[in-house]
Design an enzyme around this catalytic site. Structure first.
Site, PDB file in Angstrom:
ATOM      1  N   HIS A 266       2.404  -8.182 -10.061  1.00  0.00           N
ATOM      2  CA  HIS A 266       3.168  -8.787  -8.961  1.00  0.00           C
ATOM      3  C   HIS A 266       3.855 -10.086  -9.376  1.00  0.00           C
ATOM      4  O   HIS A 266       3.349 -11.173  -9.050  1.00  0.00           O
ATOM      5  CB  HIS A 266       2.198  -9.179  -7.834  1.00  0.00           C
ATOM      6  CG  HIS A 266       1.613  -8.041  -7.083  1.00  0.00           C
ATOM      7  ND1 HIS A 266       2.220  -7.471  -5.993  1.00  0.00           N
ATOM      8  CD2 HIS A 266       0.446  -7.385  -7.255  1.00  0.00           C
ATOM      9  CE1 HIS A 266       1.454  -6.509  -5.514  1.00  0.00           C
ATOM     10  NE2 HIS A 266       0.380  -6.438  -6.259  1.00  0.00           N
TER      11      HIS A 266
ATOM     12  N   GLU B  50       6.219 -11.483  -8.044  1.00  0.00           N
ATOM     13  CA  GLU B  50       6.638 -12.199  -6.825  1.00  0.00           C
ATOM     14  C   GLU B  50       5.562 -13.162  -6.331  1.00  0.00           C
ATOM     15  O   GLU B  50       5.822 -14.007  -5.491  1.00  0.00           O
ATOM     16  CB  GLU B  50       7.037 -11.204  -5.722  1.00  0.00           C
ATOM     17  CG  GLU B  50       5.881 -10.450  -5.042  1.00  0.00           C
ATOM     18  CD  GLU B  50       5.394  -9.220  -5.820  1.00  0.00           C
ATOM     19  OE1 GLU B  50       5.752  -9.079  -7.022  1.00  0.00           O
ATOM     20  OE2 GLU B  50       4.657  -8.410  -5.237  1.00  0.00           O
TER      21      GLU B  50
ATOM     22  N   ARG C  10      -5.464  -4.374  -7.242  1.00  0.00           N
ATOM     23  CA  ARG C  10      -5.648  -2.921  -7.055  1.00  0.00           C
ATOM     24  C   ARG C  10      -4.457  -2.168  -7.646  1.00  0.00           C
ATOM     25  O   ARG C  10      -3.820  -1.329  -6.995  1.00  0.00           O
ATOM     26  CB  ARG C  10      -5.839  -2.575  -5.576  1.00  0.00           C
ATOM     27  CG  ARG C  10      -7.166  -3.083  -5.019  1.00  0.00           C
ATOM     28  CD  ARG C  10      -7.345  -2.814  -3.541  1.00  0.00           C
ATOM     29  NE  ARG C  10      -7.327  -1.384  -3.232  1.00  0.00           N
ATOM     30  CZ  ARG C  10      -8.332  -0.553  -3.450  1.00  0.00           C
ATOM     31  NH1 ARG C  10      -9.426  -0.971  -4.030  1.00  0.00           N
ATOM     32  NH2 ARG C  10      -8.234   0.708  -3.109  1.00  0.00           N
TER      33      ARG C  10
ATOM     34  N   GLU D  84       0.870  -1.186   0.000  1.00  0.00           N
ATOM     35  CA  GLU D  84       0.000   0.000   0.000  1.00  0.00           C
ATOM     36  C   GLU D  84       0.908   1.237   0.000  1.00  0.00           C
ATOM     37  O   GLU D  84       1.595   1.504   0.991  1.00  0.00           O
ATOM     38  CB  GLU D  84      -0.918  -0.066   1.230  1.00  0.00           C
ATOM     39  CG  GLU D  84      -1.749   1.153   1.458  1.00  0.00           C
ATOM     40  CD  GLU D  84      -2.495   1.613   0.216  1.00  0.00           C
ATOM     41  OE1 GLU D  84      -3.219   0.805  -0.376  1.00  0.00           O
ATOM     42  OE2 GLU D  84      -2.337   2.779  -0.162  1.00  0.00           O
TER      43      GLU D  84
ATOM     44  N   CYS E 183       3.889  -2.903  -8.335  1.00  0.00           N
ATOM     45  CA  CYS E 183       2.598  -2.385  -7.888  1.00  0.00           C
ATOM     46  C   CYS E 183       2.768  -1.147  -6.987  1.00  0.00           C
ATOM     47  O   CYS E 183       3.138  -0.091  -7.485  1.00  0.00           O
ATOM     48  CB  CYS E 183       1.788  -3.494  -7.237  1.00  0.00           C
ATOM     49  SG  CYS E 183       0.028  -3.118  -7.214  1.00  0.00           S
TER      50      CYS E 183
HETATM   51  N1  GLN Z   1      -3.430   0.143  -4.516  1.00  0.00           N
HETATM   52  C1  GLN Z   1      -2.185   0.064  -3.835  1.00  0.00           C
HETATM   53  C2  GLN Z   1      -1.539   1.420  -3.633  1.00  0.00           C
HETATM   54  O1  GLN Z   1      -2.019   2.423  -4.017  1.00  0.00           O
HETATM   55  C3  GLN Z   1      -1.213  -0.851  -4.545  1.00  0.00           C
HETATM   56  C4  GLN Z   1      -1.706  -2.279  -4.502  1.00  0.00           C
HETATM   57  C5  GLN Z   1      -0.645  -3.315  -4.536  1.00  0.00           C
HETATM   58  O2  GLN Z   1       0.560  -3.077  -4.334  1.00  0.00           O
HETATM   59  N2  GLN Z   1      -1.082  -4.523  -4.737  1.00  0.00           N
HETATM   60  O3  GLN Z   1      -0.493   1.468  -3.053  1.00  0.00           O
END
Ligand code: GLN
Length: 199
Positions: A178, A180, A141, A51, A82
């Site tokens: 991702h 990983e 996301r 996040e 991500c």
């Molecule tokens: N939505 C997340 C963000 O804004 C990222 C999501 C993720 O790393 N799977 O950080």
């Protein structure tokens, strides 16, 4: 350098262990980076998924933000997946007002860009730097890349509109997905090669 570079995974927040496993399976040594002395010793750094707003907050609180920017500026190879991609972007749309990034990629990324209905999905991504076989990519996301500067290499796109989901600029690599979380370690292999070249 020795044939086995030491690659750190920034361990403020996110899926650190999964990246460590992927790096080890392509022959790198990997270490979680929880303090600045460890950061100073690595040959490359992964910014994991997680996040980005939380990661940004912790980076500021723990005094990591400026050292990370300095390390990147001094040429430390970095790979972000991500949330890690968001952390490496120079510009973020739909960021929290106080959200900071390490930067390094002359791109604009949009957070949570694929919308609610498709929070998570998988897609076969053609990524020529990985070879001919498409990469089964997991998006959670995920951000997308809205705009890239002239120095940025676009490494992969998805969908009919050619949405950009992987980029590289010099020693900085990023994917919206991702790798990983899958058994396919080709993206980590590319990063380890970048680290070997730089050292
Ligand atoms: N939505 C997340 C963000 O804004 C990222 C999501 C993720 O790393 N799977 O950080």
């Amino acid at each position: 350098m020795t044939s086995s570079p030491l690659i750190g995974v920034l361990a403020l927040q996110g899926d650190v262990r999964e990246h460590i496993r992927s790096l080890e399976s392509v022959g790198a040594r990997a270490v979680a980076v929880r303090d600045l002395p460890t950061l100073a010793h690595v040959d490359g750094l992964v910014i994991p998924g997680g996040e980005s707003t939380t990661m940004s907050k912790l980076a500021i609180l723990d005094g990591f933000l400026e050292p990370l920017r300095a390390a990147r500026g001094a040429g430390l190879p970095m790979y972000g997946s991500c949330a890690g991609m968001i952390m490496l972007a120079d510009r973020v749309t739909d960021a929290r007002p106080d959200q900071e990034t390490i930067g390094g990629l002359d791109v604009t990324v949009r957070r949570n860009a694929f919308g609610r209905q498709v929070d998570s999905f998988e897609a076969d991504v053609v990524m020529p730097v990985l070879g001919e076989e498409p990469f089964r990519a997991v998006f959670i996301r995920a951000p997308l890349v809205d705009a890239v500067g002239p120095e940025v290499e676009v490494l992969a796109r998805v969908g009919d509109d050619g949405t950009i989901v992987a980029v590289r600029q010099g020693h900085v690599l990023a994917t919206a997905f991702h790798p990983e979380l899958t058994g396919d370690h080709r993206v980590h292999e590319v990063f380890v090669q970048m680290v070997r070249k730089q050292a």
